[in-house]
Design an enzyme around this catalytic site. Structure first.
Site, PDB file in Angstrom:
ATOM      1  N   GLU A   1       0.797  -1.245   0.000  1.00 28.98           N
ATOM      2  CA  GLU A   1       0.000   0.000   0.000  1.00 28.98           C
ATOM      3  C   GLU A   1       0.824   1.288   0.000  1.00 28.98           C
ATOM      4  OE1 GLU A   1      -2.756  -0.349   3.267  1.00 28.98           O
ATOM      5  OE2 GLU A   1      -3.729  -2.113   2.426  1.00 28.98           O
TER       6      GLU A   1
ATOM      7  N   ASN B   1       2.162  -5.136  -3.147  1.00 29.04           N
ATOM      8  CA  ASN B   1       0.762  -5.484  -2.861  1.00 29.04           C
ATOM      9  C   ASN B   1      -0.050  -4.222  -2.584  1.00 29.04           C
ATOM     10  OD1 ASN B   1      -1.121  -7.711  -2.259  1.00 29.04           O
ATOM     11  ND2 ASN B   1      -1.066  -6.983  -0.131  1.00 29.04           N
TER      12      ASN B   1
ATOM     13  N   HIS C   1     -10.564  -6.853  -1.606  1.00 26.31           N
ATOM     14  CA  HIS C   1     -11.632  -6.877  -0.595  1.00 26.31           C
ATOM     15  C   HIS C   1     -12.852  -6.258  -1.280  1.00 26.31           C
ATOM     16  CE1 HIS C   1      -8.733  -8.012   2.435  1.00 26.31           C
ATOM     17  NE2 HIS C   1      -7.950  -7.035   2.044  1.00 26.31           N
TER      18      HIS C   1
ATOM     19  N   GLU D   1      -5.763 -11.189  -1.058  1.00 24.29           N
ATOM     20  CA  GLU D   1      -6.550 -11.038   0.175  1.00 24.29           C
ATOM     21  C   GLU D   1      -8.042 -11.062  -0.118  1.00 24.29           C
ATOM     22  OE1 GLU D   1      -5.292  -7.622   2.479  1.00 24.29           O
ATOM     23  OE2 GLU D   1      -3.186  -7.915   1.997  1.00 24.29           O
TER      24      GLU D   1
ATOM     25  N   ASP E   1     -11.806 -11.271  -0.197  1.00 26.97           N
ATOM     26  CA  ASP E   1     -13.026 -11.610   0.545  1.00 26.97           C
ATOM     27  C   ASP E   1     -14.173 -10.856  -0.116  1.00 26.97           C
ATOM     28  OD1 ASP E   1     -12.415  -9.086   1.727  1.00 26.97           O
ATOM     29  OD2 ASP E   1     -11.803  -9.997   3.621  1.00 26.97           O
TER      30      ASP E   1
END
Ligand code: XIL
Length: 457
Positions: free
Chosen positions: A171, A214, A250, A279, A281
């Site tokens: 990030e 990432n 996400h 990641e 979800d």
């Protein structure tokens, strides 16, 4: 040369490709019976993933990992990759200056090795979850560089050879003039150079780990993903040791894969970078509407299918696996149930969707059997090619023409010879019109004469 004459010339050359009957047969038996291994007679996700040379994983929450055997069993049966949700983060692994705490990270390394799983390291450099001794300290630029070096050397060095891929930097971008996030200790004390420094330090500490950048909200074509692309173009141009890019993903239920996601994957692939969904979800607004779980399953199916059909996409990792242990309710108030298993560790429709996508990717895949340089062109022979087949050369999509010879479809990439110098090994994939991706085929050009094309596999 007219199209017809071109093919008159090319077909006899295509015919020179030796195609054995046995390799044709293997085409049709490329799907082998998968073992029933996982809990409650489930097949598990890792079996079809392995068959596909694909990596499917989940983030691990240390509390249930230590306390709940069923949690650990499900992890081991279902996944071939794990990542720590928090255990490798700075505040946990390096809580005080000069003091490291490796207990949880060591436990995960041991678990991964015991169950033949790959381990992602998350993360070496991030602006969040830093300990107070960093955020509250006063450091000069030189001191901060030394802290960064010590941290990366110590952590990545300790697990040298045992971490499959490191999220080296997490990030770091923001859509502003220089593209860097300002609210970061590392940016403020070191300046934008900290990113390249971190990759170099990580490469030195663990030369075999795949080094990732990432980020979140960087899967589509938008200001953040443009900033990520600019950063990565810059780093690769300067020869910084970055190998891959992570899309956190996400996302809310109902999220769909669109053209922009493929476009973004393609431009990153063209930088020579691999891609992982790191990641995933898919959160649901609570209380859940009657169709919410089906909608969620559709998103999981689409994202999994996307990754399986993009040659650069190496792995898909979900941020947890059971709704009992997920960061979503705390960070997205009013939303939840974002994962593949429910509160009681029972598989949800989303689980079946991911498994279905994995199994579907194994059926009727194109197969590359032989590739050969013919003059300026590259010819590819194999099976289950069709008129809409796309060819990828080192993840770069090529314009392919289709030729039929004795009922077999061949693919021809005009002018590709110039991009494959003698002695160089390239990676080839074919994706059929219906989105099925072939296994990787490695092609080595052995000489520079017209007849020297050769294949290895
Ligand atoms: C989250 C964890 O899941 C939480 O337990 C923790 O409190 C905060 O961080 N992007 C990332 C992850 O890169 O490290 C974050 O994990 C989620 C967002």
């Amino acid at each position: 040369m007219s199209e017809a004459r071109y093919w008159c010339n090319i077909i006899p050359r295509i015919m020179k490709l030796r195609i054995s009957v046995t390799s044709f047969i293997t085409l049709f038996v490329s799907f082998s019976v998968l073992s029933l291994s996982a809990g409650a007679g489930r097949e598990g996700l890792r079996a079809p993933a392995l068959e596909r040379e694909f990596y499917i994983g989940a983030a691990v929450d240390m509390k249930p990992f230590h306390e709940d055997e069923e949690y650990r069993n499900t992890l081991a049966e279902e996944f071939n990759v794990i990542v720590a949700e928090n255990a490798f983060k700075f505040e946990n692994i390096h809580p005080e200056r000069g003091r490291y705490d490796f207990a949880d990270a060591d436990a995960l390394v041991a678990f991964a090795s015991e169950h033949a799983m790959k381990l992602r390291g998350h993360t070496l450099v991030w602006h969040r979850q830093l300990p107070a001794w960093i955020t509250g300290g006063e450091f000069t630029r030189e001191e901060a560089i030394e802290i960064l070096r010590d941290h990366i050397e110590t952590v990545a060095g300790r697990y040298r050879g045992r971490i499959w891929a490191w999220d080296v930097v997490n990030e770091a971008v923001e859509a502003n003039e220089d593209g860097f996030r300002r609210d970061s200790f590392w940016y403020r004390t070191i300046g934008p150079e900290y990113v390249q420094m971190a990759f170099e330090m990580a490469r030195n500490a663990d030369p075999d780990a795949i080094l990732y950048y990432n980020d979140f909200d960087n899967e589509g074509m938008n200001s953040r993903s443009n900033a990520v692309y600019r950063l990565l173009s810059d780093l690769t141009r300067r020869g910084a040791p970055v190998d891959g890019v992570g899309w956190q993903m996400h996302v809310p239920a109902g999220f769909r894969i669109k053209k922009q996601h493929r476009e973004n994957a393609r431009r990153l692939g063209a930088l020579g970078l691999e891609l992982s969904i790191t990641e995933l979800d898919v959160r649901i607004r609570m209380p859940a509407a009657p169709d919410a779980y089906a909608k969620q399953a559709a998103t999981y199916r689409e994202v999994t299918g996307f990754c399986l059909s993009e040659p650069a996409c190496r792995s898909l990792v979900t941020w947890g696996f059971t709704d009992r242990h997920s960061w979503i309710p705390a960070f997205f108030p009013g939303e939840g149930d974002a994962l593949l298993f429910d509160y009681d560790l029972q598989p949800k429709p989303a689980y079946e969707a991911v498994r279905g996508a994995l199994r579907a990717s194994l059926l009727g895949r194109p197969q590359i059997r032989e590739a050969r340089i013919e003059g300026r062109d590259l010819l590819i022979a194999g099976g289950a090619f069709d008129r809409k087949s796309a060819v990828f050369l080192d993840w770069r999509r090529q314009k392919a023409s289709v030729a039929k010879a004795q009922g077999n479809t061949m693919l021809l990439i005009r002018g590709a010879a110039a991009r494959i110098p003698p002695g160089q090994t390239v990676s080839l994939y074919v994706r059929s019109g219906d989105g099925k991706l072939s296994p990787e085929f490695r092609f080595t050009r052995t000489g520079d004469g017209a007849d020297d094309g050769n294949t290895t596999k």
